[in-house]
Every structure is written in structure tokens, then in C-alpha cells.
Design a protein around this motif. Sequence first.
Motif, PDB file in Angstrom:
ATOM      1  N   SER A  24      71.402  54.823  43.479  1.00  0.00           N
ATOM      2  CA  SER A  24      72.120  54.254  42.339  1.00  0.00           C
ATOM      3  C   SER A  24      72.646  55.386  41.464  1.00  0.00           C
ATOM      4  CB  SER A  24      71.172  53.364  41.520  1.00  0.00           C
ATOM      5  OG  SER A  24      71.717  53.071  40.251  1.00  0.00           O
ATOM      6  N   TRP A  89      76.191  42.870  44.867  1.00  0.00           N
ATOM      7  CA  TRP A  89      76.083  43.839  45.957  1.00  0.00           C
ATOM      8  C   TRP A  89      75.072  43.377  46.997  1.00  0.00           C
ATOM      9  CZ3 TRP A  89      71.603  46.765  47.108  1.00  0.00           C
ATOM     10  CH2 TRP A  89      71.778  47.758  48.087  1.00  0.00           C
ATOM     11  N   THR A 113      76.783  51.084  44.798  1.00  0.00           N
ATOM     12  CA  THR A 113      78.181  51.065  44.356  1.00  0.00           C
ATOM     13  C   THR A 113      79.138  50.983  45.539  1.00  0.00           C
ATOM     14  OG1 THR A 113      78.413  53.483  44.389  1.00  0.00           O
ATOM     15  CG2 THR A 113      77.552  52.487  42.370  1.00  0.00           C
ATOM     16  N   ILE A 158      84.675  46.347  41.875  1.00  0.00           N
ATOM     17  CA  ILE A 158      84.256  47.708  42.210  1.00  0.00           C
ATOM     18  C   ILE A 158      85.251  48.420  43.113  1.00  0.00           C
ATOM     19  CG2 ILE A 158      82.895  47.268  44.296  1.00  0.00           C
ATOM     20  CD1 ILE A 158      80.732  49.116  42.922  1.00  0.00           C
TER      21      ILE A 158
END
Length: 449
Positions: A24, A89, A113, A158
Motif C-alpha cells: 500500500s 479493489w 492501487t 484509479i
Amino acid sequence: MGRYGFANMIGSVSYWTGYCQVGSPCLPYNQAINYGPLTLYSGIPSRPYYPRGFLWDEGFHNLLMRKFRPELSLDIVASWLDMIDSEGWIPREVVLDSEAHRRAPPLLFEDSTVANPPMFIYLIGKLMEDSAIVSAQKDRLIRIFPRLKLLYTWLKDIQKGPKEGSCQWQGRNGTTDLELNPGTTPSGLDDYPRASHPDSQEYHVDMRCWMAMSSTVMLKLAKLANATDWIPTIQSDQILFNNLTALDQLHWSDSAKGYFDYGLHSYEVAIVGKKQPDGSVKYRREVFSKPEYRFVDDVYGYVNIFPFLLKLLPANSAKLQIILTRLNDTQEMWTPFGLRSVSKRSRYYDAYNTDTAAPYWRGPIWINMNYLALEALQHYSTIDGPLKILAKNLYDSLKLNVVTNLSNQYNSTGFIWEHYDDKTGAGAGTRPFTGWSALVLAIMGDAYN
């Protein structure tokens, strides 16, 4: 071969429990935490080599399994969606038990991400084309909708590119000097060449096409779920991402006659070895011409035909005609064994990405992408227009090439393979690979819808 492929795909469905290692932006570089506890019910590409869940692979696996057991496919989709985090996610590779860890690369962890192609949205779209399945599974589809909506919204946010309607795969390494072309593993096409110098200004044609397809499916699902509060939002997205004028403005090159990624790119790069004082050789990338913002038009292959693969172009499109003509060129993607991943005319064709990293998506033939091409050709062959006959002829020839080669390789080796050599047709990579290569069974039966 067909019974073998399907039986092994069904037989690969497994159940795991445990924790996934996740990195992360909040953590120091190269550190991860346990994400879970998780459970996963999923197929796998290859028991001996890849005994773990792969997100976009599993979408392809279920394009076949849904034809036999749609309820099983929905069970698997639901299991993957159960791992979704609060933002939307889902882990791209899921390594949970000791067997999976033994076959996983050292220090493999997921990045919260980084995305993957939304193959489950594509799969749900295919399921919803069957009115009998929609009628029988309506309640389950509606229960799945909120988590698919969360996934879609996260993808849109994203993967947003620098221009309106543009999309960018996250996770490329803009600082490495060890790779000929920094990889884009999140796209599923790991070493497929993109802009040579990744930065925030690049945008990618395949990701834009995935969002166009996803917005169309999600609008249909939102209407089924009667999500009246979200329908205006997804309708707006569907118009935005399916705007072909905008697609052309972002990605079409008149001079190079194709759809291309855009970014900071040099035409002249090479992996160069320099002898060290101790006698060893150190390899690194050398750049011989200044990178500039431009279309990445020295590469042509799977990525560049995504507007065709996902059937976004109208049947009378002049650009579709150009794509089909290039598709049929043996110096481009066409081979006697299937469509190769990168054109022979491309600078990166058959090129190693490091001194040891052999070409992966730079020439070999992949059955999942040939499946998408065949599905698209079948689609355009059924629509009246100037390209109907060409699409039908290409469909018949490509199907014959793919099925004949897989049959020959299976008969001679006893295996279905991960991918196939574009020069000889020989099976390559991992075997047995009865993951998406088993889609040859659907190809044999013309079973796309």
C-alpha cells in the motif's frame, strides 16, 4: 481434446483460506501486510505451476464453464467479489495456502492501487445475453450488482488518464533502467511494449476499451437491479467511454493507420551489456534518442486492436476495415497457427525485456486473445455491411488455424499449453495449461454467445 480441456478446467476449481500479502502507499517500499482472512473458490490456470487464483484468467475460464454450469460461474464470481475492499479493489493474484506459496515468486504481494482487466464484468455481460439465465438467476445477479458497481467505480477513478475519457494502467515503473520497456503487468499483457518512459501523462487504448465495455454492461445490470439513483451516472459514463470520436482523437494515428497508446516514448532503446572490473557483465537499458510525447506507433499487436476485439466499432467503419486488413497480413499478426501478440514489423517483436526475460507477449500466440478475435469476427460476419464477407472469411481461416494447431500439438505432446510459438506453432510456456487455452473447446463449437 475438448473433453480433456473442459474436464481439467472443472477439475481445477479449488477452495483456499488464508491471508494475501498486500502492499500500500501507506507502507514503506517493498513491505506488505496480511489482508484477510480470505476464502476463495476459483479455478486455476495450471495445477503444477500456477496453483493459485488469477483475477483476469478466471474471467476467461468461466467463458467456457458458463456454457455448462452457469451457477458454478456465478458462485466463483461471488467468491472473488467477497474479497473486495471498501474502495473496490480485488487482489490480482491470490496466494493463500502452502501449495500456492511454494509455486509463487518470492516476495509476491499485491498492490492495492493496481487493477486488472475487468473480465468478470465481461463475463456477466455474456451471461446476461441469455434470457433464460437472466430469468433463472435474476436474484443472484442483483445481489452481485453492488460489489460490481464498487469495482467499476474504483476502476474508473484509479485508472483515470490525464485527458477526459482517457485511461491509464497504474503500476508501471518509471525509474527502472533494467528493462527494455517497463512492464505493465496490471493490464494482463505483462511485457507488451508501451511508452518507453512511463509517467502520469500517458494513456492506454486497451484500458479505455475495457471501460467502454464495462460501462455498457453495468448500465444493463443497473437497469435489471432497478438502481434508479445510479442509472444517470452510468448512462453518462456509457456515453463518454463509447464515444468513437473521442476514441479516435485520443488514440487513432492517421499516419500509422491504427489505434495506439500515447506517452513519453523513444524509438531508439536497447539493452546493453558492459563488462565490469571483476569480469562480469552488467546489463542496463540505453536510450539513444530523446523521448517525446507521441503515439507508441512502433508497436502493433493485441493492444492496438482492442476496439475491434471488444466490438466497439460499427460494421461500416473504415477503421475496422484497416484493422481487418492488417490482421490478415502475415508480416503483422497473422500466422498459420493463430494471431501473434506483436507484429513482426514492430520494433519490440521477439525482443528480450532484460538479458534473461524472454518475450512473453511479444510474438507468442495466446488462445484467450484469439478467442476474443474470433468472437469479434463472428459478430461482424453476421451484420450486413461492406465487411461481412471479409469477416466471415477471416473467421473461418483463423478458426481452422487455431484449432488445427492446438489439435496437432495436443496429439504430439499430450498437453494443452500456455501459449504457442508464432513461427512453428509449438506449445510453449507452462503445461498442462488448461486455463484459458481450453477456450479452444468453445472455438470448436462456435460457442461465443
